[in-house]
Design a protein around this motif. Structure first.
Motif, PDB file in Angstrom:
ATOM      1  N   VAL A  11       0.860  -1.178   0.000  1.00 17.71           N
ATOM      2  CA  VAL A  11       0.000   0.000   0.000  1.00 17.71           C
ATOM      3  C   VAL A  11       0.895   1.226   0.000  1.00 17.71           C
ATOM      4  O   VAL A  11       1.785   1.354   0.844  1.00 17.71           O
ATOM      5  N   THR A  12       0.671   2.118  -0.969  1.00 20.65           N
ATOM      6  CA  THR A  12       1.484   3.331  -1.079  1.00 20.65           C
ATOM      7  C   THR A  12       0.623   4.552  -0.801  1.00 20.65           C
ATOM      8  O   THR A  12      -0.438   4.724  -1.409  1.00 20.65           O
ATOM      9  N   LEU A  13       1.090   5.396   0.116  1.00 21.37           N
ATOM     10  CA  LEU A  13       0.426   6.657   0.408  1.00 21.37           C
ATOM     11  C   LEU A  13       1.085   7.753  -0.423  1.00 21.37           C
ATOM     12  O   LEU A  13       2.304   7.906  -0.396  1.00 21.37           O
ATOM     13  N   THR A  14       0.271   8.482  -1.178  1.00 22.10           N
ATOM     14  CA  THR A  14       0.798   9.601  -1.957  1.00 22.10           C
ATOM     15  C   THR A  14       0.100  10.883  -1.519  1.00 22.10           C
ATOM     16  O   THR A  14      -0.957  10.848  -0.877  1.00 22.10           O
ATOM     17  N   GLY A  15       0.678  11.994  -1.895  1.00 19.50           N
ATOM     18  CA  GLY A  15       0.105  13.298  -1.537  1.00 19.50           C
ATOM     19  C   GLY A  15       1.170  14.365  -1.612  1.00 19.50           C
ATOM     20  O   GLY A  15       2.364  14.076  -1.723  1.00 19.50           O
ATOM     21  N   VAL A  16       0.741  15.613  -1.539  1.00 21.88           N
ATOM     22  CA  VAL A  16       1.680  16.723  -1.647  1.00 21.88           C
ATOM     23  C   VAL A  16       2.614  16.733  -0.449  1.00 21.88           C
ATOM     24  O   VAL A  16       2.321  16.159   0.608  1.00 21.88           O
ATOM     25  N   GLY A  17       3.758  17.392  -0.610  1.00 24.54           N
ATOM     26  CA  GLY A  17       4.679  17.536   0.503  1.00 24.54           C
ATOM     27  C   GLY A  17       4.021  18.266   1.657  1.00 24.54           C
ATOM     28  O   GLY A  17       3.273  19.216   1.449  1.00 24.54           O
ATOM     29  N   GLY A  18       4.303  17.816   2.873  1.00 30.84           N
ATOM     30  CA  GLY A  18       3.772  18.484   4.054  1.00 30.84           C
ATOM     31  C   GLY A  18       2.375  18.066   4.437  1.00 30.84           C
ATOM     32  O   GLY A  18       1.802  18.605   5.390  1.00 30.84           O
ATOM     33  N   LEU A  42      10.626   0.534  10.410  1.00 31.70           N
ATOM     34  CA  LEU A  42      10.596   1.781   9.648  1.00 31.70           C
ATOM     35  C   LEU A  42      11.925   1.983   8.936  1.00 31.70           C
ATOM     36  O   LEU A  42      12.977   2.053   9.578  1.00 31.70           O
ATOM     37  N   VAL A  43      11.885   2.082   7.610  1.00 26.82           N
ATOM     38  CA  VAL A  43      13.071   2.328   6.788  1.00 26.82           C
ATOM     39  C   VAL A  43      12.970   3.752   6.259  1.00 26.82           C
ATOM     40  O   VAL A  43      12.131   4.053   5.414  1.00 26.82           O
ATOM     41  N   GLU A  44      13.817   4.643   6.764  1.00 26.79           N
ATOM     42  CA  GLU A  44      13.765   6.051   6.388  1.00 26.79           C
ATOM     43  C   GLU A  44      14.679   6.303   5.182  1.00 26.79           C
ATOM     44  O   GLU A  44      15.895   6.103   5.262  1.00 26.79           O
ATOM     45  N   VAL A  88       7.879  -0.482   6.589  1.00 26.75           N
ATOM     46  CA  VAL A  88       7.440   0.849   6.177  1.00 26.75           C
ATOM     47  C   VAL A  88       8.594   1.520   5.437  1.00 26.75           C
ATOM     48  O   VAL A  88       9.665   1.734   6.011  1.00 26.75           O
ATOM     49  N   LEU A  89       8.388   1.834   4.161  1.00 21.13           N
ATOM     50  CA  LEU A  89       9.373   2.550   3.352  1.00 21.13           C
ATOM     51  C   LEU A  89       8.927   4.003   3.254  1.00 21.13           C
ATOM     52  O   LEU A  89       7.938   4.312   2.584  1.00 21.13           O
ATOM     53  N   ASP A  90       9.639   4.890   3.937  1.00 21.21           N
ATOM     54  CA  ASP A  90       9.211   6.288   4.033  1.00 21.21           C
ATOM     55  C   ASP A  90      10.035   7.173   3.101  1.00 21.21           C
ATOM     56  O   ASP A  90      11.266   7.122   3.119  1.00 21.21           O
ATOM     57  N   ILE A 115       4.135  -4.341   2.924  1.00 16.76           N
ATOM     58  CA  ILE A 115       4.886  -3.100   2.790  1.00 16.76           C
ATOM     59  C   ILE A 115       3.919  -1.919   2.790  1.00 16.76           C
ATOM     60  O   ILE A 115       2.921  -1.922   2.067  1.00 16.76           O
ATOM     61  N   LEU A 116       4.224  -0.921   3.616  1.00 19.51           N
ATOM     62  CA  LEU A 116       3.579   0.384   3.546  1.00 19.51           C
ATOM     63  C   LEU A 116       4.623   1.365   3.030  1.00 19.51           C
ATOM     64  O   LEU A 116       5.734   1.420   3.557  1.00 19.51           O
TER      65      LEU A 116
END
Length: 780
Positions: A11-18, A42-44, A88-90, A115-116
């Protein structure tokens, strides 16, 4: 998100920065933590710029210290194969190709893995479900007039503004709502505006933001990416000239920085070093900069500061090419100096502090090497930097990444320099320990050739040493011992002794063990113990204890071997030296078999079942050592019976290493904990515990559950559970009641110490953890 994750593996979360993608994904991950047997990780990736480093970063997050030459992809796939885990891939957007490759490796290998991901654009992986994260809802005028409270955006503004001293009074909700509508409900934009209530009234904020946005949009509503840009522009214009300068310059750092680095890299050309701290405080007040905890709670890493990725990108856009090049060069020089200092200081009493500092700067070191690799005129500096980090690649378990940087830089500049010669012997060390014997031998010989060309006897000694290590990997024991021993005889004449020099003596001892010459092995190990004791050095000392323990076990002096191995394991655990722990625990297990303590040996084999999958290559691949292990395990299994052996091994295999190691290394009986020294007046460090662990221990003493502790300290429940486990391990306790008794004893001792030092004085209260209402500090 939870619904999508229940039926999709990616599952991928998308959206504008901030917009708050990271905050949202962390909240969901924390809620789902208990649903995954092997945890949530959590993988930053915000500071990763090289697609090839994505799998390295994931492996390091999972604790994998790969010593094999199979490639990180293969090791990672094998490790997760039977795992029930959420990763979690951030911040994937700048390394999309690397993330796509990593997702394919993970999802193909492990049916139980989910995976998130967060990204400003989808990954476009088969089976991916995309969820667009909306901005916060904003109320219309009618909602405010009727008192309908439907707006998280209002609540966020008021919460963050209250941290700056603002109090929303009756009748002001409409003005706040106008501000939130102008900011499109973007959380980061709202937080930046709320921070300004320290200096501006609501009406002044509304007027300034309204004017800016009318100019931007020419009367029409602006796209949300323009809204955030305009908010950044507005925040920038309201900063002083010095604050703007520091904001732009601090954006050169990757993954944060400490004060000393900021003072050095960002000062000059109108900004003096003594102004940096005050300006940092101002930028924190304006929510431009955030103060972060040191990685893994390492106090030695010091206080650190960080720009959120969106804010950092804006800061980078403020630099022209000349300024950017100057900053990158100052940044590289600072971290080159840090690496040189660490290499010199590693052979001494401050190894753990150096390890913490270098680990905290991993992202900055990557950025500095990337800069060197991208500019032909800076490759030699990159070679120096990568070579000076030899201890980080080896002692801290980053064999595969170190090898990647060294190979890349060596291919860019073939001139016969001392920096190239150093990188060749470091590369040889890594390759030989990975089992890449041919490359280990070839790079050692190339190092020797450069040393001859430069007439550099020290470099020649390292080349000889590493040629001996390659011979050990090849099974040429006589040659290996001769080369390592000769290298040490040359090393020992140098004015300054370093850890890799003394390791030639340790490796000569290991070879002597494998040759069956226990007496000579012990001589080598004891010489190393004397040298390291005088220097206050630990890591090399731990290896000499393991070698002497192996030699004593082979000679039948098993009790003495156990003592050496336990001491070595205690040191290696502090460094998280997984490969060294694997070797030491192996020999300790064999020793318990020799003593007839087969149940203890079985538990140790269970611990090894946790260690070796994280390393990738057991026992250096030495067939002789592998045969010792096979015979010892077979004997213990025969003595106990297969099911009993498996049951005992499973008891420790399911525990975290920080719990299982202290239990099994000391033996079956849990000895009473050694008394903890009473803290001195004013010292509330908690003895063996970190500050956060002291806070958790006190919460346990107040009878709080892990869930309540997590809420009180604003951490995940899983983190709270981990802290409690660490406390039980460090204090050698078996129950929460013992923690409560220990806390009471600490308070009593502290009060007694204060009264003795100042009769009638009242002990200073311990720091109180901020509550969830302390808004701005928990904005991320």
């Amino acid at each position: 998100m939870r619904e999508l994750l229940s039926r999709s593996r990616l599952v991928t979360l998308t959206g504008v920065g901030g917009v708050g993608k990271t905050r949202l994904v962390l909240r969901v991950a924390a809620q789902l933590g208990r649903a995954y047997r092997d945890g949530v990780w959590l993988v930053e990736l915000a500071e990763v710029r090289d697609d090839d480093l994505v799998v390295h970063t994931i492996a390091q997050t999972l604790g994998i210290q790969d010593w094999s030459s199979r490639g990180v992809d293969a090791v990672l796939a094998e490790y997760v194969r039977d795992k029930d885990v959420l990763i979690v891939l951030d911040n994937c957007e700048q390394v999309l190709d690397g993330c796509v490759k990593a997702c394919a490796v993970l999802l193909d290998a492990a049916p139980g893995l989910r995976i998130l991901a967060t990204s400003r654009q989808p990954l476009d992986v088969y089976g991916e479900h995309v969820l667009v994260v909306p901005t916060l809802p904003v109320p219309g005028p009618a909602d405010v007039d009727t008192g309908v409270d439907t707006s998280n955006s209002l609540r966020l503004f008021i919460d963050r503004a209250s941290a700056a001293g603002f109090r929303c009074t009756a009748g002001q909700e409409g003005t706040v709502a106008e501000l939130c509508r102008a900011l499109d409900g973007i959380p980061l934009a709202i937080e930046l505006a709320a921070a300004r209530t320290r200096f501006l009234s609501l009406d002044e904020l509304r007027s300034r933001i309204g004017d800016r946005f009318r100019l931007l949009s020419s009367g029409t509503h602006t796209p949300r990416h323009q809204t955030l840009q305009a908010t950044m522009d507005w925040s920038y214009e309201l900063c002083s000239a010095e604050e703007r300068m520091l904001w732009a310059r601090m954006s050169v750092f990757a993954g944060g920085m400490d004060l000393t680095a900021a003072e050095h890299v960002c000062s000059g050309d109108g900004l003096t070093p003594d102004r940096v701290l005050d300006l940092i405080a101002s930028l924190i007040d304006k929510s431009i900069l955030i103060r972060t905890a040191s990685p893994a709670g390492d106090r030695a890493a010091g206080t650190r500061y960080q720009l959120l990725s969106t804010v950092r990108e804006y800061g980078q856009s403020l630099q022209d090419e000349e300024e950017r090049a100057r900053l990158r060069l100052r940044h590289r020089d600072w971290y080159l100096g840090l690496a040189e200092g660490a290499a010199r200081g590693w052979f001494g009493p401050h190894q753990l502090e150096w390890r913490a500092r270098i680990t905290a700067e991993h992202d900055n070191l990557r950025a500095a090497m990337e800069f060197c690799a991208s500019k032909p005129e800076h490759v030699q500096a990159g070679l120096r930097l990568a070579g000076d980090l030899w201890f980080y690649w080896t002692a801290c378990g980053l064999i595969a990444e170190g090898r990647q940087w060294l190979d890349r830089l060596l291919a860019l500049d073939a001139r016969p320099t001392a920096a190239r010669g150093t990188d060749l012997w470091v590369c040889s060390w890594l390759a030989s320990h990975q089992g890449d014997v041919a490359w280990g031998r070839a790079t050692a010989e190339r190092c020797i050739a450069i040393a001859e060309e430069l007439d550099d006897p020290s470099l020649a000694s390292f080349g000889m040493h590493l040629r001996g290590v390659a011979a050990l990997a090849e099974g040429e024991l006589e040659q290996a011992h001769e080369l390592c021993a000769q290298a040490w005889e040359r090393h020992r004449t140098r004015e300054e002794i370093t850890s890799p020099m003394v390791m030639s003596l340790v490796q000569a001892g290991l070879v002597a063990c494998l040759q069956g010459d226990g007496e000579r092995a012990i001589e080598h190990a004891e010489e190393c113990l004397r040298i390291t004791s005088e220097a206050g050095e630990l890591w090399t000392r731990s290896w000499s204890l393991v070698v002497r323990g192996l030699a004593r076990w082979m000679r039948g002096d098993v009790q003495a071997a156990v003592a050496d191995l336990r001491e070595g394991i205690g040191i290696k655990a502090r460094f998280n030296d997984l490969f060294g722990l694997g070797v030491a625990v192996e020999v300790l297990a064999w020793s318990h078999v020799s003593l007839g303590e087969h149940d203890q040996a079985a538990r140790l084999f269970g611990v090894l079942g946790r260690i070796w999958p994280l390393v990738g290559i057991p026992l250096l691949g030495s067939q002789q050592l592998i045969d010792y292990r096979s015979r010892a395990e077979a004997e213990a299994r025969a003595a106990l019976g297969g099911s009993a052996f498996d049951k005992l091994a499973a008891e420790t295999a399911k525990l975290r290493l920080e719990r299982s190691l202290p239990m099994v290394v000391r033996g079956k009986a849990r000895s009473a904990p050694a008394p903890t020294a009473a803290p001195q007046a004013g010292d509330r460090s908690g003895g063996p515990l970190t500050r956060r662990e002291v806070q958790v221990a006190e919460a346990v003493a107040r009878g709080m559950s892990n869930k309540e502790i997590a809420a009180n300290l604003v951490i995940s429940q899983r983190t709270a559970e981990a802290h409690v486990e660490h406390i039980l391990t460090k204090l050698d306790f078996g129950s929460r009641a013992q923690i409560a008794a220990w806390v009471a004893a600490q308070h009593k001792s502290e009060e007694a110490a204060w009264r003795a030092s100042a009769p009638g004085a009242v002990p200073i209260p311990r720091e109180i953890a901020p509550s969830p209402e302390d808004g701005r500090h928990h904005a991320r």
